[in-house]
Design an enzyme around this catalytic site. Structure first.
Site, PDB file in Angstrom:
ATOM      1  N   ARG A 107      13.986   4.699 -12.436  1.00 27.49           N
ATOM      2  CA  ARG A 107      13.089   5.851 -12.267  1.00 27.49           C
ATOM      3  C   ARG A 107      12.765   6.483 -13.627  1.00 27.49           C
ATOM      4  O   ARG A 107      11.660   6.963 -13.846  1.00 27.49           O
ATOM      5  CB  ARG A 107      13.659   6.842 -11.267  1.00 27.49           C
ATOM      6  CG  ARG A 107      13.747   6.216  -9.863  1.00 27.49           C
ATOM      7  CD  ARG A 107      13.842   7.226  -8.751  1.00 27.49           C
ATOM      8  NE  ARG A 107      12.598   7.942  -8.574  1.00 27.49           N
ATOM      9  CZ  ARG A 107      11.605   7.541  -7.785  1.00 27.49           C
ATOM     10  NH1 ARG A 107      11.697   6.411  -7.095  1.00 27.49           N
ATOM     11  NH2 ARG A 107      10.520   8.253  -7.669  1.00 27.49           N
ATOM     12  N   PHE A 129      -0.900  12.083   2.760  1.00 29.29           N
ATOM     13  CA  PHE A 129      -1.436  10.939   2.015  1.00 29.29           C
ATOM     14  C   PHE A 129      -1.003   9.595   2.594  1.00 29.29           C
ATOM     15  O   PHE A 129      -1.307   8.551   2.023  1.00 29.29           O
ATOM     16  CB  PHE A 129      -1.026  11.028   0.538  1.00 29.29           C
ATOM     17  CG  PHE A 129       0.460  11.130   0.310  1.00 29.29           C
ATOM     18  CD1 PHE A 129       1.272  10.000   0.346  1.00 29.29           C
ATOM     19  CD2 PHE A 129       1.062  12.361   0.051  1.00 29.29           C
ATOM     20  CE1 PHE A 129       2.644  10.083   0.139  1.00 29.29           C
ATOM     21  CE2 PHE A 129       2.443  12.456  -0.160  1.00 29.29           C
ATOM     22  CZ  PHE A 129       3.227  11.312  -0.109  1.00 29.29           C
ATOM     23  N   LYS A 158       2.482  -2.446  -7.945  1.00 27.10           N
ATOM     24  CA  LYS A 158       1.503  -2.081  -6.911  1.00 27.10           C
ATOM     25  C   LYS A 158       0.146  -2.754  -7.174  1.00 27.10           C
ATOM     26  O   LYS A 158      -0.115  -3.252  -8.290  1.00 27.10           O
ATOM     27  CB  LYS A 158       1.373  -0.556  -6.866  1.00 27.10           C
ATOM     28  CG  LYS A 158       2.664   0.140  -6.415  1.00 27.10           C
ATOM     29  CD  LYS A 158       2.444   1.650  -6.256  1.00 27.10           C
ATOM     30  CE  LYS A 158       3.706   2.330  -5.746  1.00 27.10           C
ATOM     31  NZ  LYS A 158       3.485   3.800  -5.514  1.00 27.10           N
ATOM     32  N   HIS A 211       6.507   0.979  -7.839  1.00 22.39           N
ATOM     33  CA  HIS A 211       7.389   1.696  -6.911  1.00 22.39           C
ATOM     34  C   HIS A 211       8.820   1.471  -7.352  1.00 22.39           C
ATOM     35  O   HIS A 211       9.172   0.356  -7.748  1.00 22.39           O
ATOM     36  CB  HIS A 211       7.223   1.167  -5.482  1.00 22.39           C
ATOM     37  CG  HIS A 211       8.369   1.540  -4.586  1.00 22.39           C
ATOM     38  ND1 HIS A 211       8.493   2.788  -4.038  1.00 22.39           N
ATOM     39  CD2 HIS A 211       9.465   0.848  -4.190  1.00 22.39           C
ATOM     40  CE1 HIS A 211       9.623   2.831  -3.326  1.00 22.39           C
ATOM     41  NE2 HIS A 211      10.229   1.672  -3.407  1.00 22.39           N
ATOM     42  N   THR A 248       5.911  10.465 -10.675  1.00 23.02           N
ATOM     43  CA  THR A 248       4.966   9.961  -9.666  1.00 23.02           C
ATOM     44  C   THR A 248       3.523  10.128 -10.140  1.00 23.02           C
ATOM     45  O   THR A 248       2.709   9.213 -10.021  1.00 23.02           O
ATOM     46  CB  THR A 248       5.159  10.730  -8.336  1.00 23.02           C
ATOM     47  OG1 THR A 248       6.540  10.693  -7.980  1.00 23.02           O
ATOM     48  CG2 THR A 248       4.324  10.130  -7.221  1.00 23.02           C
ATOM     49  N   ARG A 287       4.478   4.213 -15.879  1.00 23.15           N
ATOM     50  CA  ARG A 287       3.353   4.946 -15.268  1.00 23.15           C
ATOM     51  C   ARG A 287       2.471   5.619 -16.323  1.00 23.15           C
ATOM     52  O   ARG A 287       1.252   5.690 -16.154  1.00 23.15           O
ATOM     53  CB  ARG A 287       3.878   5.943 -14.233  1.00 23.15           C
ATOM     54  CG  ARG A 287       4.265   5.240 -12.918  1.00 23.15           C
ATOM     55  CD  ARG A 287       4.965   6.157 -11.977  1.00 23.15           C
ATOM     56  NE  ARG A 287       5.107   5.584 -10.633  1.00 23.15           N
ATOM     57  CZ  ARG A 287       5.947   6.049  -9.721  1.00 23.15           C
ATOM     58  NH1 ARG A 287       6.721   7.085  -9.998  1.00 23.15           N
ATOM     59  NH2 ARG A 287       6.022   5.483  -8.522  1.00 23.15           N
ATOM     60  N   ASN A 315      -0.311   4.421  -8.804  1.00 23.94           N
ATOM     61  CA  ASN A 315       0.615   4.681  -9.907  1.00 23.94           C
ATOM     62  C   ASN A 315       1.458   3.467 -10.319  1.00 23.94           C
ATOM     63  O   ASN A 315       2.595   3.611 -10.761  1.00 23.94           O
ATOM     64  CB  ASN A 315       1.465   5.924  -9.616  1.00 23.94           C
ATOM     65  CG  ASN A 315       2.262   5.801  -8.334  1.00 23.94           C
ATOM     66  OD1 ASN A 315       2.263   4.745  -7.707  1.00 23.94           O
ATOM     67  ND2 ASN A 315       2.939   6.858  -7.960  1.00 23.94           N
TER      68      ASN A 315
HETATM   69  P1  ATP Z   1       7.394   5.403  -5.084  1.00 22.07           P
HETATM   70  O1  ATP Z   1       8.171   5.715  -3.826  1.00 22.07           O
HETATM   71  O2  ATP Z   1       6.135   4.610  -4.827  1.00 22.07           O
HETATM   72  O3  ATP Z   1       8.258   4.844  -6.165  1.00 22.07           O
HETATM   73  P2  ATP Z   1       7.685   8.099  -5.911  1.00 22.07           P
HETATM   74  O4  ATP Z   1       9.074   7.976  -5.380  1.00 22.07           O
HETATM   75  O5  ATP Z   1       7.518   8.491  -7.346  1.00 22.07           O
HETATM   76  O6  ATP Z   1       6.875   6.764  -5.693  1.00 22.07           O
HETATM   77  P3  ATP Z   1       6.995   9.396  -3.448  1.00 22.07           P
HETATM   78  O7  ATP Z   1       7.051  10.865  -3.272  1.00 22.07           O
HETATM   79  O8  ATP Z   1       8.063   8.546  -2.836  1.00 22.07           O
HETATM   80  O9  ATP Z   1       6.875   9.109  -5.022  1.00 22.07           O
HETATM   81  O10 ATP Z   1       5.578   8.906  -2.914  1.00 22.07           O
HETATM   82  C1  ATP Z   1       5.346   7.562  -2.596  1.00 22.07           C
HETATM   83  C2  ATP Z   1       3.991   7.157  -3.073  1.00 22.07           C
HETATM   84  O11 ATP Z   1       3.007   7.842  -2.316  1.00 22.07           O
HETATM   85  C3  ATP Z   1       3.673   7.517  -4.531  1.00 22.07           C
HETATM   86  O12 ATP Z   1       4.160   6.607  -5.451  1.00 22.07           O
HETATM   87  C4  ATP Z   1       2.161   7.520  -4.509  1.00 22.07           C
HETATM   88  O13 ATP Z   1       1.648   6.183  -4.556  1.00 22.07           O
HETATM   89  C5  ATP Z   1       1.874   8.116  -3.137  1.00 22.07           C
HETATM   90  N1  ATP Z   1       1.698   9.569  -3.226  1.00 22.07           N
HETATM   91  C6  ATP Z   1       2.661  10.494  -3.415  1.00 22.07           C
HETATM   92  N2  ATP Z   1       2.149  11.737  -3.462  1.00 22.07           N
HETATM   93  C7  ATP Z   1       0.810  11.577  -3.297  1.00 22.07           C
HETATM   94  C8  ATP Z   1      -0.287  12.477  -3.258  1.00 22.07           C
HETATM   95  N3  ATP Z   1      -0.110  13.798  -3.381  1.00 22.07           N
HETATM   96  N4  ATP Z   1      -1.525  11.955  -3.084  1.00 22.07           N
HETATM   97  C9  ATP Z   1      -1.716  10.619  -2.949  1.00 22.07           C
HETATM   98  N5  ATP Z   1      -0.723   9.714  -2.975  1.00 22.07           N
HETATM   99  C10 ATP Z   1       0.522  10.177  -3.159  1.00 22.07           C
HETATM  100 MG    MG Z   2       9.547   7.235  -3.454  1.00 26.29          MG
END
Ligand code: ATP
Ligand code: MG
Length: 131
Positions: A79, A51, A3, A109, A85, A96, A106
């Site tokens: 993962r 968000f 990212k 992805h 996350t 992370r 973070n």
């Molecule tokens: P990714 O899909 O990026 O690998 P993830 O699967 O761990 O991350 P998701 O729930 O899919 O988490 O959320 C996608 C992305 O949205 C997160 O990686 C983060 O960048 C952002 N995000 C998630 N939750 C929040 C939050 N509460 N506030 C701000 N940004 C968030």
């Molecule tokens: Mg995700």
């Protein structure tokens, strides 16, 4: 994806090294810059989340590295490698934990299923870009 925060911090090399050390094979890789529109399409599943706007702003704030990675059990193992996350909850030794600064910014992805890995790979790469 690596990212924009991790790219800006100069951590592309460190993160790729961790990915290699964990046994993933790189099938495709690209350095590119998402727009608000393309970031919005990539994260369309989160459209209704509070968000979403912030996420699209962040993901289009600078270049990213997109890649297709191959390994047995790749989705789950990646993962595990990236960690939770929210970096505050990420295990020691995860990408992370080392390189993310907040739940939003973070560092990486990872796809959350084989089905989405195919969709996301097709989002970035055509057949001539995979080896
Ligand atoms: P990714 O899909 O990026 O690998 P993830 O699967 O761990 O991350 P998701 O729930 O899919 O988490 O959320 C996608 C992305 O949205 C997160 O990686 C983060 O960048 C952002 N995000 C998630 N939750 C929040 C939050 N509460 N506030 C701000 N940004 C968030
Ligand atoms: Mg995700």
């Amino acid at each position: 994806m690596i990212k924009p925060d991790a790219v800006k911090a100069g951590n592309i090399g460190n993160i790729l090294q961790m990915i290699n050390a964990a046994g993933f094979r790189i099938v495709a890789m690209k350095y590119t810059h998402l727009t608000m529109d393309t970031a919005g399409k990539f994260y369309e599943v989160h459209k209704e989340r509070p968000f979403y706007g912030e996420l699209c702003e962040f993901m289009s704030s600078g270049p990213i590295v997109a890649a297709i990675l191959e390994k047995e059990n790749a989705v789950a193992d990646f993962r595990t490698l990236i960690g939770a996350t929210n970096p505050a909850n990420a295990e020691e030794g995860t990408i992370r934990k080392k390189y993310a600064t907040s739940i939003g910014e973070n560092a990486v992805h990872g796809s959350d299923s084989d089905e989405n890995a195919i969709i996301e790979g097709n989002f970035f790469f055509n057949g001539l870009e995979r080896f």
